[in-house]
Design a protein around this motif. Structure first.
Motif: not given
Length: 307
Positions: A224-251
């Motif tokens: 259960d803790e691993a699953d909760a940590m995975h959700e936190l990983f997905v949350e951070a990774q998706e936020a990172a991906d959004r910022h990367h996509e916006d960075f690419v758009r600005v570039q």
């Protein structure tokens, strides 16, 4: 139920704050100046890198928890195998115990049959007869009796002694009976030993069963803790991906602006070339008409290839 907040606190994981994220609107992208966009691109890049690092740390902790889950599952499986192995031994000892008890019962039945054949169960047994004789003799020695009573007592003692002697003779003549009794008791004792092993092994098997249940429970908690940590990983990774996509758009937008600026400069240069060409043609026309040209006019004609 394990929550993300529980995991954040227990494993000292940095919380992802929306206020630290960089927002890129269409208005900023389309209408922002080149300098503003360069600044936003830097912010997006830095925040993306922070989020990627955060996602990496969370993924590492998730993988550690998954590894611990597997360890607990393996531990539970070891207890399961040991329990099953012990239960097999329990069954083996039960079968041996039951077989030996059945054999002992048969032997004791034979003992009873032999006793009946020897009439050893008729009347009182040897121990009871010896005790009665002792009591009668004590009475004879300690009580004052009439001659008739004493004669009756003596006759009774003699009768008991005769009965005791007969029983002893039968027992002495029945060595086979004693051997049979001894064999029956040995078989029963062996059956008892198997029963003791059944009890000991069953208790040990139950202990491994309890440990198996506990290990599975711990595995579920860690999972259960691993699953909760995975959700936190997905949350951070998706936020990172959004910022990367916006960075690419600005570039991409900056490259478009660079092309626009280059085109504007090229247009300006073309306009200058056209103006210089027109001026040179006017000067050349004056030259053909015989007018005198100064040095600057001659250089303009050379530059445009008219001279």
């Amino acid at each position: 139920m394990v929550t993300q907040q529980d995991v954040l606190t227990e494993y000292d994981v940095q919380e992802l704050k929306d206020s630290d994220n960089i927002e890129l609107t269409d208005e900023k992208l389309e209408n922002g100046s080149k300098g503003q966009l360069i600044k936003i691109a830097g912010q997006l890049r830095d925040r993306r890198n922070e989020l990627n690092q955060m996602a990496s740390e969370r993924a590492s902790k998730r993988d550690d928890l998954n590894a611990k889950t597997r360890e607990k599952v393996d531990e539970a499986q070891e207890h399961r195998e040991k329990r099953d192995e012990l239960n097999e031994k329990v069954q083996e000892h039960k079968e041996s115990r039951n077989e030996l008890n059945a054999k002992a019962n048969e032997l004791f039945d034979e003992v009873e049959e032999m006793k009946e054949d020897l009439e050893l169960d008729d009347g009182k047994n040897i121990e009871e007869l010896e005790e009665e004789i002792e009591q009668l003799e004590f009475r004879q020695q300690t009580e004052v009796l009439s001659t008739e009573d004493e004669r009756e007592l003596i006759e009774k003692i003699e009768d008991k002694r005769e009965e005791l002697s007969q029983k002893k003779d039968k027992v002495e003549d029945s060595g086979e009976l004693e051997e049979l009794i001894e064999e029956a008791e040995e078989v029963r004792s062996e059956a008892s030993q198997h029963h003791q092993k059944v009890t000991e092994l069953a208790d040990e098997a139950q202990e491994h069963h309890n440990q198996m249940i506990e290990a599975y429970r711990e595995a579920d908690d860690i999972r259960d803790e691993a699953d909760a940590m995975h959700e936190l990983f997905v949350e951070a990774q998706e936020a990172a991906d959004r910022h990367h996509e916006d960075f690419v758009r600005v570039q991409k937008r900056l490259r478009e602006l660079d092309k626009q600026e280059e085109q504007e400069r090229e247009d300006e240069r073309e306009e200058e070339r056209e103006a210089a060409k027109e001026e040179a043609e006017e000067i050349y026309q004056k030259f053909k008409e015989g007018e005198t040209l100064d040095t600057e006019d001659l250089m303009k004609l050379q530059k445009t290839g008219l001279l």
